[in-house]
Enzyme design. Structure first.
Site, PDB file in Angstrom:
ATOM      1  N   GLU A 114     -43.315 -29.566  43.476  1.00  0.00           N
ATOM      2  CA  GLU A 114     -43.296 -30.950  42.995  1.00  0.00           C
ATOM      3  C   GLU A 114     -43.379 -30.965  41.467  1.00  0.00           C
ATOM      4  OE1 GLU A 114     -42.601 -33.108  45.031  1.00  0.00           O
ATOM      5  OE2 GLU A 114     -43.409 -32.658  47.000  1.00  0.00           O
ATOM      6  N   GLU A 144     -42.324 -37.197  41.377  1.00  0.00           N
ATOM      7  CA  GLU A 144     -42.764 -35.799  41.402  1.00  0.00           C
ATOM      8  C   GLU A 144     -44.133 -35.653  40.737  1.00  0.00           C
ATOM      9  OE1 GLU A 144     -41.136 -34.326  43.397  1.00  0.00           O
ATOM     10  OE2 GLU A 144     -38.970 -34.563  43.194  1.00  0.00           O
ATOM     11  N   GLU A 209     -34.863 -30.552  49.215  1.00  0.00           N
ATOM     12  CA  GLU A 209     -35.413 -31.806  49.739  1.00  0.00           C
ATOM     13  C   GLU A 209     -34.724 -32.281  51.014  1.00  0.00           C
ATOM     14  OE1 GLU A 209     -35.171 -33.794  45.924  1.00  0.00           O
ATOM     15  OE2 GLU A 209     -37.351 -33.790  45.793  1.00  0.00           O
ATOM     16  N   GLU A 243     -39.357 -38.957  49.451  1.00  0.00           N
ATOM     17  CA  GLU A 243     -38.323 -37.922  49.556  1.00  0.00           C
ATOM     18  C   GLU A 243     -36.976 -38.504  49.959  1.00  0.00           C
ATOM     19  OE1 GLU A 243     -38.605 -34.814  48.609  1.00  0.00           O
ATOM     20  OE2 GLU A 243     -40.763 -34.879  48.231  1.00  0.00           O
TER      21      GLU A 243
END
Lengths: 527, 392
Positions: A114, A144, A209, A243
């Site tokens: 992250e 993030e 992701e 996400e």
């Protein structure tokens, strides 16, 4: 002061209707695309072989304040749960010890991903030309940061309230000792931030992701919950809500380059490299953390992998991008083989090197061995017998003087590190697809475990020069390395890492390790 | 019991599973040190939550000062350039992890503040519109100054916002990275608030043009923002050193040009033209400016200027950067003086004496807060004279 006709019209309108009026986020956002302007130096500072289109849109049309409102609502729910009900029921002390250890690794390593994604999406924000596309990446930059803080919060919570704070409380310092760290940095750090900006986007958003956050962030919550951990689902599912936006960013990256000639030349190669880069680490490590880091089992990793990676991502998600010329990676077939055995191979090595961790590992119990054999026929003959031998030799007991890595040495099974992925492998004792390949450049030897990484290195060796732990620590005694890396508890002598989670088992100290006299050696020197 | 759990059974609430778990848990905690990041040096007496959650998340090796990792990068740029490197800035630090946001805002605290501001903005606009305040705004101020020139100022904020992208990518510390991203978001928020105000006015005032066409034309082709535009373009895309980007934007350009335009022009003058809408938005921007000032002063003054090994060198560099960016900023302010010919003059408010007094406030503040701490010698009177020469 003369009144303008517009003022008069506004005054007249008010006379008819005084309904309160405000401005919605979408009303502002619709002007965003016109916020930029052309000037000579307006080009990205990060080169890419692709050309991102100037009119690319984003799917989540947020403005700064609306973003903050949305995230703040999610934070209130999440931190409310953690600080209120979960604390009152003493939830951190109702987690199975094996899972408590797994979360030392999962949460901290995800934090690294992250964190690096902040920088990665900063680079994409710079690289994109369309303001909406920049805005999409900007939202992700902030997300993030949120996720970095959230992952840290898991370790913070477990350290403060849980059964074994060591490792949770200093993971950011001690994580660098062991063999899992460098590989993690490849996928979660450098793979996201170092390279062609679009290639980095493919690594981060299209593969990391869209493909691996489902098993990493969603599937992990099922394993956590089964093992008594409700903190992780509370935090990780909140992360996952963001996400979706990141996956959309990855999709829009592809859309933005779809009409560029470079895409037809390079996109599928970059996707294949990115997929292999990510899967090479995540496939074995996630499987290992779930299956060997838990007491209660949800489902075999191979099934999870098949559902999320092979079918959902390789089939549906990539299928949706088919109209832009995107194809499923050629390496997907080899990855599927890894999904079956690679995590078992890795745990064997990880356990053998347990003193270098910042967590406690546990040998499979008889009950677990049955589960492994039932789900992975052939497991016992390959791995079960070895664990039985290690246990019989007293590998859990500090008085035994036995570290499992000795077994590899005694049986002439050298452990190598793949230069590109930095993942350790043992070609002579492995059921996975690893094969040893050794190449030499400027007098230095490099080992590889598969054709895909070897190809990457052959075309750009200057990108993969990082020393591995055997090279770094060569000739140094193990307890010395552990002490230098702060791998001890607050008493200054007991290791953070332990080869068991038994509440009655004795804990190993630096002295116990020192007595064994284990010295790092570079296996490539013997070739 | 079986180790296989299906059907969504939860270890915390399922009695059978919970018993197995509780039986496996040690009778007493295995570790007494419960403070996360206990090894770090806090800014205050104790490690606070912000430091716990943010510090040492940056995984740099120890050859980048402050890093806890070792060795090389596992993957580099094409050609072998490292992921992060000391060469990304001319500044030197003994520890790139030292910076702290003085407000200790991690993400949750940052978005909580901004979310409250958004909710309050919504309530304020509803009350403002229902109350009919819009009738009192001077039409020239409203249509030309807010419509065109405030709109054009939004491009300055948007350009500065974009200058944070490469700094967010390249900087060498975790608290730095988070602060840079947040102050960058504040800048795009400013640009969006300006557009929100114009869109709001368009809803209330028939014929008011909310389009960005005229403001963009003013920004790109007009004379009032010419110097500003050229400076912003150079900060955004002409500068590669991430510290220089931040220094130029937040230690020179914004505390001078930005402060004059926001505080001494739009905020101070608006009420004289019957506009009590613009101060609502500008005050939010001023709050962000104040928070950003705390952050960037911490970066440059509290950390880099007094670094035990490189402080003197860093101060010299900051002086050199001031020499480079100050004339451009003064020139931008001089160009901006042209705006006073576009509005009806109000004695004591927008006449030359009042403008000079406003400039003195801005330059005095800048000298005290930004120049003096690095020993930068500056003749503010001469600069004010230069700026005033731009009055038509």
């Amino acid at each position: 002061m003369a009144i303008s006709s517009a003022t008069k019209a506004a005054t007249d309108a008010l006379a008819v209707n005084r309904a309160p009026v405000s401005v919605g986020a979408q009303e502002v956002h619709r002007w965003l695309q016109s916020f930029t302007w052309d000037f000579d130096k307006n080009r990205t500072k990060y080169s890419t072989k692709y050309k991102m289109a100037n009119d690319t849109k984003e799917q989540f049309k947020l403005i700064a304040k609306e973003y903050a409102r949305m995230e703040s609502v999610k934070d209130e729910r999440q931190f409310g749960s953690l600080q209120d009900v979960l604390t009152r029921v003493d939830a951190a002390n109702r987690v199975h010890p094996k899972w408590n250890e797994s979360m030392k690794v999962i949460s901290n390593f995800l934090e690294v991903g992250e964190y690096n994604a902040i920088a990665a999406t900063g680079m994409l924000w710079d690289s994109a030309t369309a303001p909406e596309q920049k805005n999409g990446y900007l939202g992700q930059v902030l997300d993030e940061i949120r996720h970095t803080n959230q992952c840290g919060y898991i370790n913070y919570y477990f350290a403060k309230q849980g059964q074994d704070a060591a490792g949770h409380n200093d993971a950011r310092r001690t994580r660098a000792i062991g063999p899992l760290w460098k590989g993690m940095k490849r996928v979660f750090s450098d793979g996201f931030i170092s390279g062609d900006a679009v290639e980095c986007s493919i690594n981060l958003q299209l593969v990391g992701e869209a493909c691996f956050t489902n098993p990493l962030i969603v599937a992990v919550t099922e394993w956590a919950s089964a093992n008594g951990d409700e903190m992780t689902p509370t935090v990780f599912l909140s992360i996952e809500t963001d996400e979706l936006r990141h996956m959309a960013n990855g999709y829009q990256t592809v859309v933005s380059i779809a009409n560029d000639e470079a895409a037809s030349k390079y996109l599928n190669t970059d996707l294949n490299n990115a997929f292999w880069t990510q899967q090479k680490y995540f496939t074995p490590v996630l499987g290992m953390m779930f299956e060997y880091g838990s007491h209660f089992k949800v489902e075999p990793w191979v099934k999870t992998w098949n559902r999320w990676v092979y079918e959902d991502w390789g089939g549906i998600w990539i299928g949706r991008l088919g109209k832009y010329g995107v194809e499923s990676p050629a390496s997907l077939r080899d990855a599927k083989k890894d999904a079956y055995w690679a995590h078992h191979d890795l745990f064997l090595i990880a356990y053998a090197l347990w003193p270098t961790g910042f967590f406690r590992l546990t040998l499979p119990t008889a009950e677990e061995a049955e589960w492994y054999e039932a789900n992975y026929p052939g497991w016992y003959d390959m791995y079960g017998v070895v664990y039985e031998e290690w246990r019989a030799r007293g590998c859990e007991d500090p008085n035994s003087g036995f570290l499992p890595i000795q077994w590899f040495i005694e049986n002439n099974h050298p452990v190598y590190i793949d230069r590109v992925s930095q993942v350790p492998f043992c070609p002579s004792y492995s059921k996975g697809a690893s094969t040893l390949r050794v190449l030499e450049l400027n007098g230095k030897k490099h080992s590889f475990s598969d054709q895909w990484g070897e190809r990457m290195w052959l075309s750009e060796p200057e990108r993969y020069e990082c020393q591995n732990i055997f090279e770094q620590y060569e000739g140094r005694e193990l307890s010395e390395v552990i002490a230098e890396g702060h791998g001890v508890r607050s008493d200054g002598k007991t290791l953070i890492a332990q080869p068991h989670t038994s509440k009655d088992g004795k804990l190993w100290t630096l002295d116990d390790i020192k007595k064994i006299g284990c010295v790092f050696a570079d296996p490539l020197k013997a070739l | 019991m079986s180790i296989v759990v299906s059907g969504g059974r939860r270890g915390l609430t399922d009695p059978e599973i919970a018993k197995v778990i509780l039986d496996a848990i040690p009778d007493k905690p295995l570790e007494t040190q419960r403070k996360m990041n206990y090894f770090m040096t806090p800014r205050g007496k104790r490690i606070n939550e912000y430091e716990t959650l943010c510090c040492y998340t940056q995984p740099t090796p120890d050859w980048i000062p402050g890093g806890l990792d070792w060795g090389d990068w596992t993957q580099k740029f094409h050609g072998g350039r490292p992921s992060w490197s000391n060469e990304s800035t001319e500044m030197h630090s003994s520890d790139w992890h030292r910076h702290r946001d003085p407000a200790f805002r991690w993400h949750a605290l940052y978005v909580k503040d901004k979310a409250e501001e958004w909710r309050y903005t919504d309530r304020f606009l509803k009350a403002y519109s229902a109350d009919g305040h819009v009738r009192s705004i001077d039409p020239v101020w409203r249509d030309e100054v807010l419509g065109d020139y405030l709109g054009a100022f939004g491009f300055s904020e948007y350009g500065l916002f974009n200058s944070h992208s490469s700094a967010t990518r390249d900087c060498l510390g975790d608290t730095l990275r988070m602060s840079i991203a947040m102050i960058g978001l504040d800048k795009v928020d400013n640009a969006q608030m300006i557009q929100a105000e114009r869109t709001f006015l368009a809803k209330l005032v028939p014929g008011f043009d909310e389009s960005t066409d005229v403001p963009k034309n003013e920004w790109t082709k007009g004379s009032i923002y010419k110097g500003a535009r050229e400076t912003v373009e150079e900060i955004w895309q002409g500068t590669y050193d991430w510290n220089e980007i931040l220094f130029a934007g937040h230690m020179i350009y914004d505390p001078l040009f930005g402060q004059f335009v926001r505080r001494e022009f739009f905020l101070r003058l608006s009420s004289y033209y019957g506009d009590n809408l613009t101060p609502f938005f500008i005050n939010q921007m001023q709050l962000y400016h104040s928070q950003t000032k705390g952050i960037t002063k911490d970066m440059f003054h509290t950390c880099l200027a007094v670094d035990e090994n490189f402080g003197d060198y860093n101060v010299s560099l900051m002086n050199m950067w001031s020499d480079k960016w100050l004339p451009r900023t003064v020139n931008a302010m001089k160009d901006f003086m042209g705006i006073f010919s576009k509005i009806p003059t109000i004695a004591g408010v927008s006449d030359k004496a009042a403008i000079e007094a406003a400039l003195e406030r801005v330059f005095d503040d800048w000298q005290r807060d930004y120049a003096d701490p690095i020993g930068y010698k500056v003749d503010t009177a001469a600069m004010i004279k230069t700026v005033l020469s731009g009055l038509k």
